[in-house]
Write an enzyme that holds these catalytic residues in place. Sequence first.
Site, mmCIF file in Angstrom:
data_model
loop_
_atom_site.group_PDB
_atom_site.id
_atom_site.type_symbol
_atom_site.label_atom_id
_atom_site.label_comp_id
_atom_site.label_asym_id
_atom_site.label_seq_id
_atom_site.Cartn_x
_atom_site.Cartn_y
_atom_site.Cartn_z
ATOM 1 C CE LYS A 68 -1.735 -1.676 3.704
ATOM 2 N NZ LYS A 68 -2.467 -1.912 4.972
ATOM 3 C CB THR A 115 -5.640 8.501 7.359
ATOM 4 O OG1 THR A 115 -4.713 9.044 8.318
ATOM 5 C CG2 THR A 115 -5.910 9.516 6.258
ATOM 6 N N GLY A 153 -6.687 3.774 10.903
ATOM 7 C CA GLY A 153 -7.427 2.527 10.694
ATOM 8 C C GLY A 153 -7.623 2.162 9.238
ATOM 9 C CB THR A 154 -6.628 3.692 5.980
ATOM 10 O OG1 THR A 154 -5.306 3.940 6.439
ATOM 11 C CG2 THR A 154 -7.441 4.962 5.991
ATOM 12 N N GLY A 155 -5.507 0.942 7.119
ATOM 13 C CA GLY A 155 -4.857 -0.335 6.801
ATOM 14 C C GLY A 155 -5.680 -1.526 7.254
ATOM 15 C CB CYS A 156 -7.438 -2.239 10.486
ATOM 16 S SG CYS A 156 -6.223 -1.576 11.578
#
Length: 546
Positions: free
Chosen positions: A226, A259, A261-264
């Site tokens: 990402k 932003t 928590g975007t990865g989770c």
Amino acid sequence: MASVQPPPALLAPHRPSTAAALRFPSPTVSPRVSPSPAARPRRLAVAARAMPWPHVLTVAGSDSGAGAGIQADIKACAALGAYCSSVITAVTAQNTVGVQGVHAVPEEFVGEQLRSVLSDMSVDVVKTGMLPSAGIVKVLCESLRKFPVKALVVDPVMVSTSGDTLSGPSTLTTYRDELFPMADIVTPNIKEASKLLGDVSLLTISDMRSAAESIYKLGPKNVLVKGGDMPDSTDAIDVFFDGKEFIELRGLRIKTRNTHGTGCTLASCIAAELAKGATMLRAVEAAKKFVESALYHSKDLVIGNGPQGPFDHLFSLKSPLYKMGSLHKFNPDDLFLYAVTDSGMNKKWGRSIEDAVKAAIEGGATIVQLREKDTETREFLEAAKACVEICRSSGVPLLINDRVDVALASNADGVHVGQSDMPAWEVRELLGPGKIIGVSCKTPAQAEQAWKDGADYIGCGGVFPTTTKANNPTLGFEGLRTVCLASKLPVVAIGGINAGNAGSVMELGLPNLKGVAVVSALFNQECVATETRSLRSILMNACCRS
Ligand SMILES: Cc1ncc(COP(=O)(O)OP(=O)(O)O)c(N)n1
Ligand SMILES: Cc1nc(C(=O)O)sc1CCOP(=O)(O)O
Ligand SMILES: [Mg+2]
């Protein structure tokens, strides 16, 4: 000469996409951990035909601020229609400023939570987040061998979006040696990918591709690196690698502090889509679109005083602009046979707009646009609402020409605007990222601007002279070629195109020329369906030849 193939969807009957390649044998009846007799629940009668409910198990940490961790996972899965059970690996004290404290859950208790869920529930996909110790990673791997699931999504959470380290070096080794070989996809951000590869520097898209390939060699079936936190990247580009090809997934970079928590969330959405039966790439694309929409809708919300706010996973429950049904995923192949209506022609042939649209869809149009320059707003809106239903029931996108208000009020799938209409970037502000925006372009500069403004495709013409649009310059094949070669967006050709010349347009073999848009060749004819069917056959043959 590059060959332009008709979109596969047009060649083969649609089959629902299968689940990701099964990593583990399909769930078998796992050995039941027998609870004590007293505790054993009376076996509930199971409905004769149980309704499937896609099920994701998240194995991750708790985020007290609820922006990331299992809280984000549960919200994301719920938003996408999947059930989400949770095994907590750590409890964190964190907020929008950062992580103030972490307490890892004893690995024995992580194991007990895993047994409780996996021995009782039919879990489709496991998604991992924060795994704070090598012991917990090992316990998880052992449970996955004992209770096989369809797919494993590993989000190698090591650094929170606020920059705090969440797991140490010994865990990295166990991740690499034991968990990655079991994973169907691993989704590191730039920082995590760098850590996994020994703190290598990752600054460019090419670096991301190399990282994805290196991480792939550690065993996962797919890798998604990402790029959201790539230094000064103009938009959010992720690199997907499946061991054979690299795919760059470009998305809108939403300017927002929200932003956290975007990865989770991205990983949980991938898990939810896999649980619903999507293929891996489709799951990744849908997940990216969901996160983009959630960030877009949440950009002005405020929770907390720190630099990293949470976003609203359940945005679709409260915003008319984001009715879930209208989050049409734009597929450039839809541009193959683009029917553009004309009220004057419909009146001449005594047909309603709705009848014209039905006939075009019956004949095989792959996308429809209501171009009604002379229709009163009220009548236009009523027709648009009716056509939205007609198109939606056939899975054909419906766009509105010029009129963003009509598109919003009718919940159409998007809008097509020209150089003197509302700028595409303003349309995007109003419609959000889940809608389709097309822009008329006659020059490379206009095509570049359309891309910068966040459009999904461009209409380029007039390829041939036309009387349908007054005073329209004719570009010819060379003008069309020049714009196509410059355009970063998919292109649809328009202007004077009909059964006699459509084949020659597609035989130009321009890679991003995805189809033709026609008005009079369909709607200034007695039988719209017949003309559409004939044109579609000509296009299919031309694509196969070129
Ligand atoms: C696919 C497609 N391309 C171009 C147009 C032209 O739109 P129109 O509103 O008629 O003219 P401009 O505003 O683009 O100058 C279209 N409708 N569809
Ligand atoms: C609506 C439109 N836009 C054009 C452009 O060049 O942008 S040409 C055009 C008219 C196309 O109608 P017909 O298919 O009947 O030629
Ligand atoms: Mg216009």
